[in-house]
Design an enzyme around this catalytic site. Structure first.
Site, PDB file in Angstrom:
ATOM      1  N   HIS A  82      44.459  31.035  46.442  1.00  0.00           N
ATOM      2  CA  HIS A  82      43.493  30.057  45.939  1.00  0.00           C
ATOM      3  C   HIS A  82      43.394  30.061  44.415  1.00  0.00           C
ATOM      4  O   HIS A  82      42.840  29.137  43.831  1.00  0.00           O
ATOM      5  CB  HIS A  82      42.116  30.263  46.585  1.00  0.00           C
ATOM      6  CG  HIS A  82      41.362  31.467  46.108  1.00  0.00           C
ATOM      7  ND1 HIS A  82      41.337  32.650  46.817  1.00  0.00           N
ATOM      8  CD2 HIS A  82      40.594  31.682  45.014  1.00  0.00           C
ATOM      9  CE1 HIS A  82      40.589  33.532  46.175  1.00  0.00           C
ATOM     10  NE2 HIS A  82      40.121  32.970  45.076  1.00  0.00           N
ATOM     11  N   ASP A 138      45.957  34.394  52.040  1.00  0.00           N
ATOM     12  CA  ASP A 138      45.428  34.110  50.705  1.00  0.00           C
ATOM     13  C   ASP A 138      46.124  34.962  49.649  1.00  0.00           C
ATOM     14  O   ASP A 138      45.489  35.482  48.728  1.00  0.00           O
ATOM     15  CB  ASP A 138      43.919  34.325  50.647  1.00  0.00           C
ATOM     16  CG  ASP A 138      43.297  33.702  49.384  1.00  0.00           C
ATOM     17  OD1 ASP A 138      43.908  32.773  48.826  1.00  0.00           O
ATOM     18  OD2 ASP A 138      42.236  34.166  48.949  1.00  0.00           O
ATOM     19  N   GLY A 153      36.347  35.059  39.304  1.00  0.00           N
ATOM     20  CA  GLY A 153      37.280  35.523  38.275  1.00  0.00           C
ATOM     21  C   GLY A 153      37.927  36.840  38.646  1.00  0.00           C
ATOM     22  O   GLY A 153      38.984  37.193  38.138  1.00  0.00           O
ATOM     23  N   ASN A 154      37.290  37.591  39.567  1.00  0.00           N
ATOM     24  CA  ASN A 154      37.884  38.813  40.089  1.00  0.00           C
ATOM     25  C   ASN A 154      39.001  38.517  41.083  1.00  0.00           C
ATOM     26  O   ASN A 154      39.797  39.403  41.403  1.00  0.00           O
ATOM     27  CB  ASN A 154      36.841  39.680  40.797  1.00  0.00           C
ATOM     28  CG  ASN A 154      36.177  40.686  39.872  1.00  0.00           C
ATOM     29  OD1 ASN A 154      34.974  40.636  39.676  1.00  0.00           O
ATOM     30  ND2 ASN A 154      36.965  41.579  39.290  1.00  0.00           N
ATOM     31  N   SER A 155      39.036  37.304  41.607  1.00  0.00           N
ATOM     32  CA  SER A 155      40.026  36.951  42.623  1.00  0.00           C
ATOM     33  C   SER A 155      41.435  37.265  42.147  1.00  0.00           C
ATOM     34  O   SER A 155      41.837  36.881  41.049  1.00  0.00           O
ATOM     35  CB  SER A 155      39.929  35.463  42.961  1.00  0.00           C
ATOM     36  OG  SER A 155      38.716  35.154  43.579  1.00  0.00           O
ATOM     37  N   GLY A 196      50.670  36.582  71.706  1.00  0.00           N
ATOM     38  CA  GLY A 196      50.577  35.533  72.718  1.00  0.00           C
ATOM     39  C   GLY A 196      49.369  35.686  73.624  1.00  0.00           C
ATOM     40  O   GLY A 196      49.479  35.526  74.847  1.00  0.00           O
TER      41      GLY A 196
END
Length: 487
Positions: free
Chosen positions: A127, A158, A228-230, A286
């Site tokens: 992101h 992500d 901002g830590n992402s 499955g």
């Protein structure tokens, strides 16, 4: 002399009493002292010094674009424009739905990344870079800026892998997140709220947390994580990477004590897949199900008294036709309790194990059936129901997951082939309106019997257009036109 002895006697008696009391106290206190663990001071300065140079600042820019959007005009029937939009009204149809072009503004966002190799490979969140037209990486040590390119990205986990053209970079040491213990001290390193080169301290609050719809086996920490830590680093006291900071749980958008990081065990596999295949390889057992404890609670609410032989494990609510579980003999109402000897208590742990596997891998599954323990070996499959490696190809632009239809679908719909749309993630198929569950039979007059058929159809498409024909799950026939390139 006698007088001296006489004077000393009371003092000696007092000493004897004192030693006796001390001896008694020591004897009584011994168990408590022996059971108390040694307390060591926590010094996180070393971890900060080791990890800070490896965490970078990432600036993402989306350029201004012209887009065509649809909108409803409730006054269409009253004030239709005979001049075809000459006076500023958009082009539309009789039901009031109209189209017009809008200019989106230029947008900029910021995040963090972690250098994982000296030759310029950097891991961050999907992101952080999703939709970026320009990426700029700024190093911590010398504030030098580099343009970056996206090597690969994965929405489900992500995670994204980007690269800058540089050498001798301070790559971070990577630890095995499986060895992380709840309660151990950690640092979150990144660039929160525009404050570059920031570290915050906390502990590992939990492991295998379920958050969101993707891979949810996350590390939870109370180290402060903010916007901002992402993409930044979660490191242990040695300064080694144990996770990529991904999100925070907060009703306000600011830290309230709950942050989450993607474990390095998952990160390593995603990075390896992107480098080798260009796409993440997903292995499927499955089954459909959840925590057995949740199943028991749901049964109790309905007045049912059930006993599955355990309150820990994964309850199987459905076995997917043609999947690895069906081939291995698993059945509905079985409870999976371990995989390859690793105990599975909850669904997040199962996802964490599966996120490290690839189609074709074999796993030993231990499960309970009627409270009796059994073991079977499964050969894991991909979402298309086979063990092939899925390579990144032009088909990614479609934004869907498909698989060949099952025997029961063939019988029910009286057809001999087709590809069922399992998921619509976005992309050109979503733009064309293709729904989940639609069965694609023909693309550009070519029959669709396998995933490879669809890949080939995309590669061979003339004028970058797909004409799709097929059936809805109800048996109703339908079709779509998919444009592979923007106007």
């Amino acid at each position: 002399m006698r007088k001296m002895v006489k004077n000393l006697m009371p003092a000696l008696y007092l000493l004897v009493i004192a030693f006796s009391a001390a001896s008694c106290n020591k004897t009584q206190a011994a168990p408590a002292v022996a059971s108390a663990p040694a307390v060591q001071p926590v010094d996180l300065t070393y971890a900060a010094e080791k990890s800070l140079p490896s965490v970078v600042y990432i600036k993402s820019v989306q350029n201004a674009k012209t887009q065509t959007v649809e909108y409803n005009d409730p006054f269409e029937d009253f004030f239709s424009d005979p001049f075809g939009g000459f006076f500023g009204r958009g082009q539309g149809n009789n039901n009031g739905t109209r189209k017009r072009q809008v200019q989106t503004p230029k947008r900029a966002a910021a995040g963090s990344g972690v250098i994982i190799s000296a030759d310029g490979y950097i891991v961050t969140n999907n992101h952080v870079v999703d939709g970026a037209d320009e990426l700029t990486v700024t190093l911590n040590e010398n504030s030098k800026e580099y343009s970056a390119r996206i090597i690969g990205a994965d929405k489900t986990t992500d995670l994204a892998l980007i690269k800058i053209d540089a050498k001798n970079l301070p790559a971070i040491a990577i630890a095995n997140s499986d060895d992380v213990k709840v309660g151990e001290w950690v640092l979150a390193v990144g660039n929160p709220l525009g404050l570059n080169n920031t570290v915050t301290a906390g502990i590992v609050s939990a492991k295998a947390r379920q958050m969101g719809e993707g891979v949810t086996s996350m590390i939870q920490t109370d180290a402060a994580i903010n916007q901002g830590n992402s993409g930044g680093a979660l490191v242990n006291t040695n300064g080694a990477l144990i996770g990529i900071n991904a999100m925070l749980a907060s009703p306000t958008g600011s830290n309230i004590g709950y942050g989450f990081a993607i474990p390095t065990a998952i990160m390593n596999k995603v990075v390896d897949d992107i480098k080798k295949y260009g796409a993440v390889q997903r292995a499927m057992i499955g089954i459909k199900g959840g925590d057995v404890s949740n199943k028991v609670d749901a049964d109790k609410e309905q007045g049912k008294e059930v006993d599955y032989g355990t309150m820990e494990g994964i309850y199987i609510g459905e076995v997917v036709e043609g999947g690895a579980a069906q081939a291995g003999g698993l059945q509905k109402e079985d409870v999976i309790i371990s995989i390859d000897g690793q105990k599975i208590k909850k669904f997040g742990e199962l996802q964490g194990v599966m996120a490290q596997k690839r189609p074709g891998d074999k796993v030993k599954v231990t499960y309970l059936r009627n409270k009796k323990e059994h073991t079977t070996t499964l050969t894991l499959k991909n979402e298309q129901g086979n063990t092939k490696v899925v390579k990144n190809a032009d088909i990614d632009v479609l934004g869907i997951d498909v698989r060949p239809i099952t025997d029961s679908q063939k019988k029910q719909l009286e057809i001999s082939y087709g590809l069922e749309v399992l998921k619509v993630n976005g992309g050109k198929m979503k733009e064309a309106g293709v729904p989940k569950g639609f069965i694609i039979q023909v693309v550009n007059d070519q029959p669709m019997r396998s995933f490879d058929d669809l890949q080939q159809a995309v590669k061979d498409a003339k004028e970058q257009m797909l004409i799709i024909r097929g059936l809805y799950p109800t048996g109703k026939r339908g079709g779509f036109v998919v444009y592979l390139q923007n106007d």
